[in-house]
Design a protein around this motif. Structure first.
Motif, mmCIF file in Angstrom:
data_model
loop_
_atom_site.group_PDB
_atom_site.id
_atom_site.type_symbol
_atom_site.label_atom_id
_atom_site.label_comp_id
_atom_site.label_asym_id
_atom_site.label_seq_id
_atom_site.Cartn_x
_atom_site.Cartn_y
_atom_site.Cartn_z
ATOM 1 N N ASP A 33 0.810 -1.223 0.000
ATOM 2 C CA ASP A 33 0.000 0.000 0.000
ATOM 3 C C ASP A 33 0.840 1.268 0.000
ATOM 4 O OD1 ASP A 33 -2.383 -1.399 -0.035
ATOM 5 O OD2 ASP A 33 -2.530 -1.477 2.148
ATOM 6 N N TYR A 96 -5.053 6.778 3.780
ATOM 7 C CA TYR A 96 -6.397 6.199 3.782
ATOM 8 C C TYR A 96 -7.178 6.459 2.497
ATOM 9 C CZ TYR A 96 -5.370 5.797 8.751
ATOM 10 O OH TYR A 96 -4.778 5.489 9.959
ATOM 11 N N ILE A 145 -11.510 6.048 -3.193
ATOM 12 C CA ILE A 145 -11.591 4.964 -2.203
ATOM 13 C C ILE A 145 -11.131 5.494 -0.858
ATOM 14 C CG2 ILE A 145 -10.687 2.696 -1.553
ATOM 15 C CD1 ILE A 145 -10.320 2.139 -4.533
ATOM 16 N N ALA A 146 -11.949 5.289 0.171
ATOM 17 C CA ALA A 146 -11.594 5.641 1.556
ATOM 18 C C ALA A 146 -11.480 4.346 2.345
ATOM 19 C CB ALA A 146 -12.649 6.560 2.166
ATOM 20 N N ALA A 147 -10.253 3.985 2.725
ATOM 21 C CA ALA A 147 -9.995 2.707 3.379
ATOM 22 C C ALA A 147 -9.723 2.896 4.862
ATOM 23 C CB ALA A 147 -8.811 1.997 2.721
ATOM 24 N N ARG A 150 -5.269 -0.964 8.043
ATOM 25 C CA ARG A 150 -5.043 -2.385 7.786
ATOM 26 C C ARG A 150 -4.868 -3.133 9.101
ATOM 27 N NH1 ARG A 150 -0.356 -5.274 3.987
ATOM 28 N NH2 ARG A 150 -0.605 -7.383 4.875
ATOM 29 N N ARG A 155 -8.356 -5.255 4.927
ATOM 30 C CA ARG A 155 -8.552 -3.820 5.090
ATOM 31 C C ARG A 155 -9.862 -3.422 4.404
ATOM 32 N NH1 ARG A 155 -4.682 1.075 2.712
ATOM 33 N NH2 ARG A 155 -5.214 2.620 4.299
ATOM 34 N N TYR A 157 -13.034 -0.980 3.073
ATOM 35 C CA TYR A 157 -13.085 0.363 2.482
ATOM 36 C C TYR A 157 -14.481 0.626 1.921
ATOM 37 C CZ TYR A 157 -12.839 -1.814 -2.145
ATOM 38 O OH TYR A 157 -13.105 -2.565 -3.258
ATOM 39 N N CYS A 191 -13.320 -5.018 0.515
ATOM 40 C CA CYS A 191 -12.292 -5.339 1.495
ATOM 41 C C CYS A 191 -11.063 -5.861 0.764
ATOM 42 C CB CYS A 191 -12.801 -6.382 2.489
ATOM 43 S SG CYS A 191 -11.666 -6.696 3.860
ATOM 44 N N ASP A 192 -9.898 -5.361 1.149
ATOM 45 C CA ASP A 192 -8.639 -5.858 0.611
ATOM 46 C C ASP A 192 -8.186 -7.080 1.400
ATOM 47 O OD1 ASP A 192 -8.549 -3.785 -1.211
ATOM 48 O OD2 ASP A 192 -7.361 -2.483 0.088
ATOM 49 N N ARG A 201 -9.277 -8.060 -4.017
ATOM 50 C CA ARG A 201 -10.224 -7.048 -3.535
ATOM 51 C C ARG A 201 -11.629 -7.362 -4.058
ATOM 52 N NH1 ARG A 201 -8.843 -0.872 -4.696
ATOM 53 N NH2 ARG A 201 -7.728 -1.083 -2.726
ATOM 54 N N GLU A 203 -15.460 -6.500 -4.299
ATOM 55 C CA GLU A 203 -16.175 -5.222 -4.137
ATOM 56 C C GLU A 203 -17.602 -5.360 -4.648
ATOM 57 O OE1 GLU A 203 -14.324 -1.215 -5.187
ATOM 58 O OE2 GLU A 203 -15.767 -1.468 -6.824
#
Length: 249
Positions: A33, A96, A145-147, A150, A155, A157, A191-192, A201, A203
């Motif tokens: 990341d 983030y 993307i707002a994550a 971790r 992680r 998001y 989620c990662d 990922r 989604e």
């Protein structure tokens, strides 16, 4: 007394489970990341639907030159499945936040049912016509993307974005035809999962058309005037898509 002991045991088990869930583990790809930019591929499935606003009674002139009032209702009575393939490029904005551009293609088929409430069959029931509209969209989603932070190898998001699409499908002899360009608003979550060799990922997102996607000039290209009662039965259409996508980065 026995009931209190049972409650105490349950609370202890929950506490142990919570501590176990928060136990730190060895992280896969701990620096992935921190890269300022990276690429990936995506595959997925989706469900398409079309919100249709029926026009109501219409005065239609047929090939015989006779003008009559026609009433036809149209609906897409199910969510039609399709599949998605594409690539992505993602920029790291901060710890983030990420910005993602994901060119992709959406393939599917929409099924429409036309209920002719004017022309009845021998049993006095409305006659029906059906249309299968194959769809092929070229898209270029732009998402913010707002994550969350971790933890171990996952992680979560949330994301929001816009997705302009070019429609490559449609025939002049179809009852309904969609415009060649549309724009969607996207909202979703995912989620990662950090695996040893790549990041996965999953989604889930909801897409809603921001514009009326019905091609209103299509009626002028119809040669068979008997089709006009079906073509003009709809005065507005907005597309909806629910997409489940898997990104491999």
């Amino acid at each position: 007394m026995m009931r209190q002991k049972i409650y105490l045991i349950i609370l202890c088990l929950l506490g142990v489970a919570k501590l176990s869930a928060q136990e730190r583990r060895l992280e896969n790809r701990p620096y992935t990341d921190l890269r300022p930019f990276h690429f990936g591929v995506l595959v997925g499935t989706h469900l398409q639907d079309l919100e249709l606003l029926n026009a109501g009674p219409q005065l239609i002139t047929g090939d015989d030159g006779i003008t009559a009032e026609k009433l036809v209702s149209v609906d897409q009575d199910r969510w039609d499945p399709g599949f998605t393939v594409g690539v992505l490029g993602e920029v790291r904005l901060s710890t983030y936040f990420q910005f993602r551009v994901a060119p992709a293609m959406y393939f599917g088929t929409r099924h429409f049912t036309f209920h002719n409430l004017t022309d009845l069959n021998a049993n006095g029931e409305p006659t029906e016509q059906r249309q299968e509209l194959k769809t092929a969209y070229v898209s270029a989603a732009c998402d913010l993307i707002a994550a969350g932070p971790r933890f171990n190898n996952h992680r979560p998001y949330v994301m929001v974005g816009v997705n302009p699409m070019i429609n490559l499908s449609g025939k002049d002899d179809d009852y309904l035809k969609l415009k060649h360009f549309d724009t969607y608003l996207e909202l979703g979550l995912g989620c990662d999962f950090y695996l040893p060799f790549f990041k996965l990922r999953p989604e889930l997102k909801f897409m809603y058309s921001l514009t009326d996607c019905l091609d209103k000039t299509h009626a002028d290209k119809i040669r068979d005037k008997n089709m006009l009662q079906y073509t003009k039965a709809v005065k507005e259409a907005r597309s909806k898509i629910i997409a489940l996508t898997f990104y491999f980065e």
